[in-house]
Design an enzyme around this catalytic site. Structure first.
Site, PDB file in Angstrom:
ATOM      1  N   LYS A 187       0.839  -1.205   0.000  1.00 20.88           N
ATOM      2  CA  LYS A 187       0.000   0.000   0.000  1.00 20.88           C
ATOM      3  C   LYS A 187       0.877   1.260   0.000  1.00 20.88           C
ATOM      4  CE  LYS A 187      -4.148  -1.857   0.215  1.00 20.88           C
ATOM      5  NZ  LYS A 187      -4.014  -3.130  -0.520  1.00 20.88           N
TER       6      LYS A 187
HETATM    7  C1  PLP Z   1     -10.044  -1.719  -1.115  1.00 18.32           C
HETATM    8  C2  PLP Z   1      -9.449  -2.663  -0.116  1.00 18.32           C
HETATM    9  N1  PLP Z   1     -10.130  -2.947   0.996  1.00 18.32           N
HETATM   10  C3  PLP Z   1      -9.633  -3.770   1.936  1.00 18.32           C
HETATM   11  C4  PLP Z   1      -8.410  -4.367   1.788  1.00 18.32           C
HETATM   12  C5  PLP Z   1      -7.949  -5.355   2.813  1.00 18.32           C
HETATM   13  O1  PLP Z   1      -6.718  -5.058   3.380  1.00 18.32           O
HETATM   14  P1  PLP Z   1      -5.735  -6.203   3.893  1.00 18.32           P
HETATM   15  O2  PLP Z   1      -5.113  -6.831   2.707  1.00 18.32           O
HETATM   16  O3  PLP Z   1      -4.743  -5.433   4.719  1.00 18.32           O
HETATM   17  O4  PLP Z   1      -6.517  -7.151   4.692  1.00 18.32           O
HETATM   18  C6  PLP Z   1      -7.650  -4.079   0.655  1.00 18.32           C
HETATM   19  C7  PLP Z   1      -6.321  -4.706   0.484  1.00 18.32           C
HETATM   20  O5  PLP Z   1      -5.826  -4.958  -0.544  1.00 18.32           O
HETATM   21  C8  PLP Z   1      -8.181  -3.218  -0.333  1.00 18.32           C
HETATM   22  O6  PLP Z   1      -7.500  -2.936  -1.439  1.00 18.32           O
END
Ligand code: PLP
Length: 365
Positions: A187
């Site tokens: 990210k």
């Molecule tokens: C739009 C969105 N929401 C939620 C998430 C979930 O995050 P994590 O991968 O840290 O669980 C992501 C991760 O890629 C995402 O891109």
């Protein structure tokens, strides 16, 4: 020229290696591995950065969404409106809480949730809308918020891809009842490990979230409700504090690259994402669409450029949600995007030479 990957984390981590290792050493010396002072420090810094009262560190962005739903009182029998084109984890939030995600199509030009189509999906079971600042570009917060107010719905921002993005000159993450962030390593602000966070101005929600992430407990071995182990790790928190100092500089470089791509890519076969005047995004991913996707991806690969797809299957057509009965054609713009999207290389460490090569290669297609 060497291959240009779609995402490369090595350059950035080389630059800040000494600082990160120093931060890790401090965590190690204090053995503050789970939660603790380094997580608290990052929470304070991130709340200040977003401009909210509270930031709650958790184990990843998916658990952030899950806890957001639980603390907002969303559960079995409830429906939560989300865009059809997002990373699947947006839908996991409601699903993990026992609620049902209801998918809304995207706008054909901005690729963000089509706000004109939201009201059609609101029914007696609707409890919340999760808007997603997809690809790091803010959605039209004011319009979604107005719908939430009209129907008395809870409003959550999924800002997983948008740390530092600005909507009408204000950093996202403070417009809803809560906002959820992912600090996954890839990210714009990514931990050295898995991490996530929730921001809110509510003392009450914060108190509850502190308990939910920690086995339903405010006092050790006293559990007021069924809880989760969703704490953020100390090494992750410390690495985020180091990286937060660089976030604006890195985001500004992404903005520069996006300007170069948007100006430089003139091939009429390529469609770029529409940018609204009020949107000052952080270009987490740079997506274009093209009719002959396989052809473009092969042409890029022949020129040592690796592309990716975000995302090749829209949420409503995922096997995991087949029980909801959606079919092809239900969300045509999301489906078009899924079949025709191509993500070009995007990260702050791309050199001007690499950017020029991507532009030239795309234009030659
Ligand atoms: C739009 C969105 N929401 C939620 C998430 C979930 O995050 P994590 O991968 O840290 O669980 C992501 C991760 O890629 C995402 O891109």
């Amino acid at each position: 020229m060497k291959n240009i990957p779609c995402l490369d984390l090595k350059g950035q981590h080389e630059q800040i290696k000494a600082e990160i290792f120093d931060a890790f050493q401090k965590v190690y010396e204090k053995t503050a591995f789970s939660g603790g002072p380094f997580v608290q420090q990052f929470e304070t810094e991130f709340a200040e950065y977003v401009g909210v009262k509270h930031s709650i560190g958790v184990s990843n962005g998916t658990t952030a969404l899950h806890l957001a739903m639980l603390s907002l009182g969303i559960g079995p029998g409830d429906e939560v409106i989300i865009p059809g084109n997002t990373f699947i984890a947006t839908a996991w939030g409601p699903s993990h809480a026992g609620a049902t995600p209801v998918f809304v199509d995207c706008d054909p030009d901005t690729w963000q949730i089509d706000i004109n189509k939201i009201e059609d999906k609101i029914g007696p079971k609707t409890k919340a809308i999760i808007g997603v600042h997809l690809y790091g570009q803010p959605f039209d917060v004011d319009r979604v918020k107005a719908i939430c107010e009209k129907y008395k719905l809870v409003f959550v921002e999924d800002a997983a891809q948008a740390q530092g993005a600005r909507y009408k000159n204000s950093v996202v993450g403070k417009f809803g009842d809560m906002a959820c962030f992912s600090f996954y390593p890839g990210k714009n602000l990514g931990a050295c490990g898995e991490a996530g966070g929730i921001t809110t101005n509510s003392d009450e929600y914060t108190h509850h979230l502190h308990s939910l992430r920690n086995h339903g407990s405010h006092h050790r071995y006293h559990h007021d409700e069924i809880g989760y182990n969703y704490r953020m790790g100390g090494l992750e928190g410390a690495s985020l504090s180091v990286k937060l100092k660089y976030l604006d500089t890195w985001n500004n470089r992404r903005r520069e690259i996006a300007v170069l791509y948007n100006k430089g890519i003139t091939n009429p076969k390529i469609k770029l994402q529409k940018q609204e005047d009020w949107s000052d995004g952080v270009h987490h991913i740079f997506v274009v669409t093209v009719d002959d996707r396989d052809g473009l991806v092969k042409h890029l690969a022949d020129n040592n450029i690796t592309a990716a797809f975000h995302y090749p299957v829209p949420c409503h057509l995922q096997k995991a949600y087949s029980h909801l009965g959606y079919k092809k054609g239900d969300l045509p713009n999301s489906e078009y995007l899924a079949d025709h999207c191509v993500s070009l290389p995007m990260y702050p460490e791309l050199s001007d030479e690499q950017i020029s090569l991507v532009i030239k290669t795309v234009n030659e297609f």
